[in-house]
Every structure is written in structure tokens, then in C-alpha cells.
Design a protein around this motif. Structure first.
Motif, PDB file in Angstrom:
ATOM      1  N   VAL A 193     -12.039  52.345  24.677  1.00 35.89           N
ATOM      2  CA  VAL A 193     -13.044  51.809  24.790  1.00 35.89           C
ATOM      3  C   VAL A 193     -13.393  50.281  24.168  1.00 35.89           C
ATOM      4  O   VAL A 193     -13.907  49.423  24.946  1.00 35.89           O
ATOM      5  CB  VAL A 193     -14.210  52.858  23.940  1.00 35.89           C
ATOM      6  N   ILE A 194     -12.897  50.133  22.956  1.00 37.51           N
ATOM      7  CA  ILE A 194     -13.154  48.902  22.405  1.00 37.51           C
ATOM      8  C   ILE A 194     -12.392  47.749  22.975  1.00 37.51           C
ATOM      9  O   ILE A 194     -12.962  46.545  23.068  1.00 37.51           O
ATOM     10  CB  ILE A 194     -12.665  49.074  20.770  1.00 37.51           C
ATOM     11  N   CYS A 195     -11.001  48.141  23.277  1.00 44.19           N
ATOM     12  CA  CYS A 195     -10.206  47.080  23.821  1.00 44.19           C
ATOM     13  C   CYS A 195     -10.638  46.750  25.006  1.00 44.19           C
ATOM     14  O   CYS A 195     -10.442  45.594  25.619  1.00 44.19           O
ATOM     15  CB  CYS A 195      -8.592  47.539  23.975  1.00 44.19           C
ATOM     16  N   THR A 196     -11.111  47.641  25.956  1.00 43.53           N
ATOM     17  CA  THR A 196     -11.547  47.382  27.355  1.00 43.53           C
ATOM     18  C   THR A 196     -12.953  46.455  27.173  1.00 43.53           C
ATOM     19  O   THR A 196     -12.931  45.534  28.045  1.00 43.53           O
ATOM     20  CB  THR A 196     -11.846  48.843  28.167  1.00 43.53           C
ATOM     21  N   CYS A 197     -13.847  46.992  26.148  1.00 40.26           N
ATOM     22  CA  CYS A 197     -14.716  46.108  26.227  1.00 40.26           C
ATOM     23  C   CYS A 197     -14.749  44.606  25.740  1.00 40.26           C
ATOM     24  O   CYS A 197     -15.215  43.857  26.078  1.00 40.26           O
ATOM     25  CB  CYS A 197     -15.976  46.869  25.273  1.00 40.26           C
ATOM     26  N   THR A 198     -13.756  44.567  24.760  1.00 42.85           N
ATOM     27  CA  THR A 198     -13.246  43.194  24.433  1.00 42.85           C
ATOM     28  C   THR A 198     -12.761  42.410  25.474  1.00 42.85           C
ATOM     29  O   THR A 198     -13.031  41.408  25.566  1.00 42.85           O
ATOM     30  CB  THR A 198     -12.280  43.330  23.274  1.00 42.85           C
ATOM     31  N   HIS A 254     -22.338  35.412  24.773  1.00 45.77           N
ATOM     32  CA  HIS A 254     -22.905  36.312  25.289  1.00 45.77           C
ATOM     33  C   HIS A 254     -24.134  36.661  24.410  1.00 45.77           C
ATOM     34  O   HIS A 254     -25.175  37.257  24.751  1.00 45.77           O
ATOM     35  CB  HIS A 254     -22.267  37.669  25.386  1.00 45.77           C
ATOM     36  N   MET A 269     -13.366  42.793  28.827  1.00 47.64           N
ATOM     37  CA  MET A 269     -14.523  42.496  29.582  1.00 47.64           C
ATOM     38  C   MET A 269     -15.205  41.162  29.111  1.00 47.64           C
ATOM     39  O   MET A 269     -15.728  40.552  29.779  1.00 47.64           O
ATOM     40  CB  MET A 269     -15.347  43.553  29.902  1.00 47.64           C
ATOM     41  N   ILE A 270     -15.493  41.373  27.645  1.00 48.50           N
ATOM     42  CA  ILE A 270     -16.412  40.188  27.143  1.00 48.50           C
ATOM     43  C   ILE A 270     -15.714  38.923  27.520  1.00 48.50           C
ATOM     44  O   ILE A 270     -16.182  37.669  27.585  1.00 48.50           O
ATOM     45  CB  ILE A 270     -16.580  40.818  25.533  1.00 48.50           C
TER      46      ILE A 270
END
Length: 140
Positions: free
Chosen positions: A7-12, A40, A14-15
Motif C-alpha cells: 500500500v504505502i510503497c505503491t501510493c508513494t 499534490h 504513484m505520487i
């Protein structure tokens, strides 16, 4: 581990990918992430990253201290002198880690994980026979 890795690594990621490249040219590490968050979320983005990084670092350090304390108690006994020596070493390492460049800290962390893996493999190999016997016994 799942939440952190997926979750956190994927969100990072994408950001970071959703920021125009001209804003991030030449940036790496925390500078890159803070620039992306500022793009953002404005100023709140850099404050958010600093706060979450502080909480994540603190919770990780507390978790590692707990695991290591249990290991010290197992290896040397749960005596005051060993636990105090361990706590002093941990505090010195925390202080040095706070002053060192983050690349040095990550490199030392990688060495620690590598050593842990080597020692675990050395310990697990002789135990493999016992594990197979237990597996066969459980299958009957």
C-alpha cells in the motif's frame, strides 16, 4: 509488512509518477518525495511527509528494540547488566544514525539485514531435518 510494502510503497510510487518531470529533474530520495507531495498537497504535503516519517521511524525503532531485547535475553540471560549494555548500545546507535547521512544509515541497515539472513540460514540448515520429520509426522 503487507501495508508497508504494497500500500504505502505503491501510493508513494504513484505520487512520484504523477508529478511533471521538469519539477523533479535531478532530485532523488527525500527531496524527490517532498517535491512531489508539495506539488499534490501544497505546504501540507511536506509537513505530512515529515510527520509520517517521524512516526514510522519511531515505531520501527521501537519494534526493532523489542525484538533485539528478546534476543539479548535469550542469548545472555535476562540480567540487568546485559539489558543495560544493550540499551546503551542502542541509544548510541540511534544518536549516530541521527547524525549520519541517510545513505550511510540505509547502507548499514542493508548490511544488518544481510548479516541477519546469513545467520538465520546457518541456523536453519541444521534444523531442516527436524522440520521435515515434523512435517511428515503432521501429515500422518
Amino acid at each position: 509488512v503487507f501495508i508497508d510494502t504494497i500500500v504505502i510503497c505503491t501510493c508513494t510510487a504513484m505520487i512520484l509518477l504523477l508529478v511533471p518531470q521538469e519539477l523533479t529533474n535531478g532530485l532523488v530520495g527525500m527531496d524527490l518525495l517532498q517535491t512531489a507531495m508539495q506539488y499534490h498537497l501544497g505546504t501540507f504535503g511536506t509537513i505530512f511527509i515529515a510527520a509520517t516519517l517521524a512516526m514510522f521511524s519511531f515505531s520501527t525503532f521501537i519494534g526493532i528494540l523489542f525484538y533485539a531485547r528478546s534476543n539479548v535475553a535469550y542469548l545472555f540471560g535476562n540480567k540487568w547488566c546485559y539489558q543495560t549494555a544493550y540499551k546503551i548500545v542502542a541509544l548510541v546507535m540511534l544518536f549516530i544514525g541521527g547524525l549520519a547521512a541517510y545513505t550511510t544509515v540505509w547502507d548499514l541497515g542493508d548490511v544488518g539485514v544481510g548479516l541477519m539472513t546469513i545467520f538465520n540460514l546457518i541456523a536453519l540448515y541444521p534444523m531442516g531435518g527436524q522440520a521435515l520429520k515434523a512435517l511428515k509426522k503432521a501429515g500422518k
